[in-house]
Design an enzyme around this catalytic site. Structure first.
Site, short mmCIF file in Angstrom:
data_model
loop_
_atom_site.label_atom_id
_atom_site.label_comp_id
_atom_site.label_asym_id
_atom_site.label_seq_id
_atom_site.Cartn_x
_atom_site.Cartn_y
_atom_site.Cartn_z
N HIS A 137 10.41 -32.89 17.90
CA HIS A 137 10.28 -32.68 19.34
C HIS A 137 9.54 -33.87 19.94
CE1 HIS A 137 10.58 -27.99 19.35
NE2 HIS A 137 11.56 -28.57 18.70
N TYR A 141 4.14 -23.96 26.56
CA TYR A 141 2.80 -23.35 26.63
C TYR A 141 2.63 -22.87 28.07
CZ TYR A 141 1.30 -25.52 22.20
OH TYR A 141 1.16 -25.89 20.89
N PRO A 164 -5.61 -21.56 17.45
CA PRO A 164 -4.29 -22.14 17.20
C PRO A 164 -3.65 -22.89 18.37
CG PRO A 164 -4.14 -19.75 17.39
CD PRO A 164 -5.59 -20.09 17.40
N LYS A 214 -3.52 -27.44 15.41
CA LYS A 214 -4.22 -28.47 14.62
C LYS A 214 -4.61 -28.06 13.20
CE LYS A 214 -4.13 -31.84 17.32
NZ LYS A 214 -2.80 -32.30 17.00
N TYR A 262 -2.15 -34.25 20.83
CA TYR A 262 -1.18 -33.28 20.31
C TYR A 262 -0.37 -33.87 19.15
CZ TYR A 262 1.94 -29.23 20.53
OH TYR A 262 2.63 -28.09 20.23
P1 FAD Z 1 -4.98 -21.27 3.69
O1 FAD Z 1 -3.59 -21.43 4.19
O2 FAD Z 1 -5.80 -20.15 4.21
O3 FAD Z 1 -4.89 -21.20 2.11
C1 FAD Z 1 -5.98 -20.83 1.32
C2 FAD Z 1 -5.46 -20.21 0.04
O4 FAD Z 1 -6.56 -19.84 -0.78
C3 FAD Z 1 -4.69 -18.92 0.30
O5 FAD Z 1 -3.44 -18.97 -0.35
C4 FAD Z 1 -5.60 -17.83 -0.22
O6 FAD Z 1 -4.88 -16.71 -0.68
C5 FAD Z 1 -6.34 -18.56 -1.31
N1 FAD Z 1 -7.62 -17.95 -1.68
C6 FAD Z 1 -8.51 -17.31 -0.86
N2 FAD Z 1 -9.55 -16.84 -1.58
C7 FAD Z 1 -9.31 -17.21 -2.86
C8 FAD Z 1 -10.03 -17.00 -4.06
N3 FAD Z 1 -11.19 -16.32 -4.09
N4 FAD Z 1 -9.53 -17.49 -5.20
C9 FAD Z 1 -8.35 -18.17 -5.20
N5 FAD Z 1 -7.62 -18.40 -4.08
C10 FAD Z 1 -8.11 -17.91 -2.93
N6 FAD Z 1 -1.98 -24.99 12.21
C11 FAD Z 1 -1.26 -26.06 12.65
O7 FAD Z 1 -1.55 -27.20 12.27
N7 FAD Z 1 -0.17 -25.93 13.48
C12 FAD Z 1 0.18 -24.72 13.95
O8 FAD Z 1 1.19 -24.63 14.66
C13 FAD Z 1 -0.61 -23.57 13.57
N8 FAD Z 1 -0.29 -22.35 14.01
C14 FAD Z 1 -0.94 -21.26 13.50
C15 FAD Z 1 -0.53 -20.03 13.91
C16 FAD Z 1 -1.15 -18.90 13.39
C17 FAD Z 1 -0.67 -17.55 13.87
C18 FAD Z 1 -2.19 -19.03 12.41
C19 FAD Z 1 -2.85 -17.81 11.79
C20 FAD Z 1 -2.60 -20.27 12.00
C21 FAD Z 1 -1.99 -21.39 12.53
N9 FAD Z 1 -2.36 -22.67 12.13
C22 FAD Z 1 -1.69 -23.75 12.62
C23 FAD Z 1 -3.44 -22.86 11.14
C24 FAD Z 1 -2.91 -23.07 9.71
O9 FAD Z 1 -2.06 -22.02 9.34
C25 FAD Z 1 -4.10 -23.18 8.72
O10 FAD Z 1 -4.99 -24.15 9.21
C26 FAD Z 1 -3.63 -23.56 7.31
O11 FAD Z 1 -3.05 -22.44 6.67
C27 FAD Z 1 -4.80 -24.06 6.44
O12 FAD Z 1 -4.38 -24.27 5.12
P2 FAD Z 1 -5.37 -24.10 3.90
O13 FAD Z 1 -4.56 -24.38 2.67
O14 FAD Z 1 -6.59 -24.90 4.13
O15 FAD Z 1 -5.83 -22.59 3.95
C1 DHB Z 2 3.11 -22.63 16.81
C2 DHB Z 2 1.81 -22.28 16.59
C3 DHB Z 2 0.83 -22.85 17.37
O1 DHB Z 2 -0.45 -22.53 17.15
C4 DHB Z 2 1.13 -23.76 18.36
O2 DHB Z 2 0.15 -24.29 19.11
C5 DHB Z 2 2.44 -24.12 18.56
C6 DHB Z 2 3.44 -23.54 17.78
C7 DHB Z 2 4.17 -22.03 15.97
O3 DHB Z 2 3.83 -21.17 15.14
O4 DHB Z 2 5.34 -22.37 16.13
#
Ligand code: FAD
Ligand code: DHB
Length: 394
Positions: free
Chosen positions: A75, A204, A296, A300, A388
């Site tokens: 995009h 948005y 969210p 980021k 962004y």
């Molecule tokens: P996580 O994905 O939380 O992974 C951590 C892992 O550790 C998990 O698999 C968990 O099960 C595991 N774990 C936990 N405890 C233990 C334990 N005790 N022992 C072993 N394993 C364990 N970010 C963006 O950049 N762009 C977006 O568009 C965006 N949209 C989002 C929309 C929503 C609805 C949500 C909820 C989040 C969004 N985010 C977005 C944020 C993004 O999803 C997270 O920042 C990302 O998942 C971080 O990755 P991570 O691997 O650090 O953590």
């Molecule tokens: C999505 C999630 C976000 O947090 C955002 O800012 C834009 C898009 C998505 O899940 O597609």
């Protein structure tokens, strides 16, 4: 008790842990990834969808970007909607060619699990009682259980990639950690629908009734979010009510609205800003959501996680290759600086686009004035676009 040895023990198989394991593999560094959930759970968890240019480049350079290049939706712009009108921001033109790519976090995780399997290096799902020990000694340990078998993994470093609710951050003595937190008085209700996206870019929107976001996952799947109450009960949200509210908040006076289709997934996400400093204690390094959470709205979180593991992977590579500890020593400070920049942007996007019960009519008028300025000033649009699409990983 099974005793194992590795160079880097990685706790968590989300995007951070899996990408770090892959980057280390490319540098010839051994790791073991320990995850407490099942593989299905980790792959099916519906979360992020927007990848910055830096995250896309990292996937490509690490040799895991082939499907992303084929299926990701690039995009070059984004829409900001308010007062019944959509305004286009041409991010590519404003940033000298940078863009975002829509590609579900599930797909990123699937690609990285495939790469891990191809590397033959260990990845354990379904571990229980995961604990870290001796992070201030030369050889920390991670203990865990797989079924009835106890394991003790001795390593040189532990990477805490276990998300906000994990066990690695709490393993740091509270006196050594400073945390900063802000909770928001609202949440997001998110859905996936089998409906062709009716716009080819994200929208948005700020409406009198609250925020709404139009996004997508593929040419057949639309992803939508609605601002809702923190304690929202999904049982009160029939599919009809969700569509009616989405259309009310997103519809613009030119007749644009999202296409309807069967809803295949619903969930409520709380919104918080959180930073833990420093991102390192002894031989434990925190990465991704274990160290910081952003609301969210700026998309980021996943991107910050990718930037963290890129830094950590490079720092560990320099350490093992030439005993150079500079990358490890600056890992936290560099990460904290990037984190606060993302915090500021995510907070700003969130406060500009959501309605809060504690606000009075003045605040709504002020928000509209801010949006009006944003979409009519090239300087303001450039500022949004730069943040962004994200700055280069550093
Ligand atoms: P996580 O994905 O939380 O992974 C951590 C892992 O550790 C998990 O698999 C968990 O099960 C595991 N774990 C936990 N405890 C233990 C334990 N005790 N022992 C072993 N394993 C364990 N970010 C963006 O950049 N762009 C977006 O568009 C965006 N949209 C989002 C929309 C929503 C609805 C949500 C909820 C989040 C969004 N985010 C977005 C944020 C993004 O999803 C997270 O920042 C990302 O998942 C971080 O990755 P991570 O691997 O650090 O953590
Ligand atoms: C999505 C999630 C976000 O947090 C955002 O800012 C834009 C898009 C998505 O899940 O597609």
């Amino acid at each position: 008790m099974q005793r194992l040895r590795t160079q880097v023990a990685i706790v968590g198989a989300g995007p951070s842990g899996l990408m770090l394991g892959h980057l280390l593999h490319l540098h010839g560094i051994d790791s073991v990834i320990v995850e407490n959930r099942s593989q299905e759970y980790v792959v099916e968890r519906v979360r992020a969808g927007v990848l910055e240019q830096g995250a896309v480049d990292l996937m490509r350079d690490a040799g895991v970007g082939a499907r992303l290049a084929r299926e990701g939706l690039r995009h070059s712009g984004v829409y900001i909607a308010f007062s019944g009108r959509r305004h286009h921001i041409d991010m590519e033109e404003l940033t000298g060619g940078r863009a975002i790519t829509v590609y579900g976090q599930n797909e990123v995780v699937k690609d990285l699990i495939d790469a891990r399997a191809a590397s033959g290096r260990p990845l354990h799902f379904g571990a229980s009682d995961v604990a870290v020990h001796d992070i201030d000694r030369e050889h920390p340990r991670v203990t865990f259980r797989l079924g009835d078998d106890e394991h003790e993994l001795t390593c040189d470093f532990v990477a805490g990639c276990d998300g906000f609710h994990g066990i690695c951050r709490p393993a740091i003595p509270p006196t050594r950690l400073q945390t900063y937190q802000r909770d928001y008085p609202f949440a997001w209700l998110g859905i996936l629908a089998d409906a062709a996206p009716s716009s080819d870019e994200l929208v948005y929107s700020l409406h009198e009734r609250g925020f709404a976001l139009f996004s997508m996952r593929s040419p057949r799947v639309t992803r939508l979010y609605l601002q809702c109450a923190i304690d929202e009960d999904l049982d009160n949200w029939s599919d009809d009510r969700i569509w009616s509210e989405l259309k009310t908040r997103l519809r613009t006076s030119d007749g644009w609205e999202p296409n309807e289709g069967p809803i295949t997934q619903k969930g409520v996400t709380p919104m918080r800003s959180f930073v833990a400093e420093p991102m390192r204690e002894g031989r434990l390094f925190l990465a991704g959501d274990a160290a910081h959470i952003v609301p969210p709205t700026g998309a980021k979180g996943l991107n910050l996680a990718m930037a963290d593991v890129w830094r950590l992977g490079s720092a560990l590579a320099s350490y093992y290759k030439s005993a150079d500890v500079r990358g490890l020593e600056t890992y936290s400070d560099r990460g904290i600086r990037r984190t606060w920049r993302a915090q500021r942007f995510s907070w700003w996007m969130t406060s500009m686009l959501h309605r809060s019960d504690s606000e009075n009519p003045f605040d709504y008028k002020r928000q509209i004035a801010e949006l009006d300025y944003l979409v009519s000033s090239r300087a303001a649009m450039t500022s949004l676009a730069e943040n962004y699409v994200g700055t280069a990983f550093d």
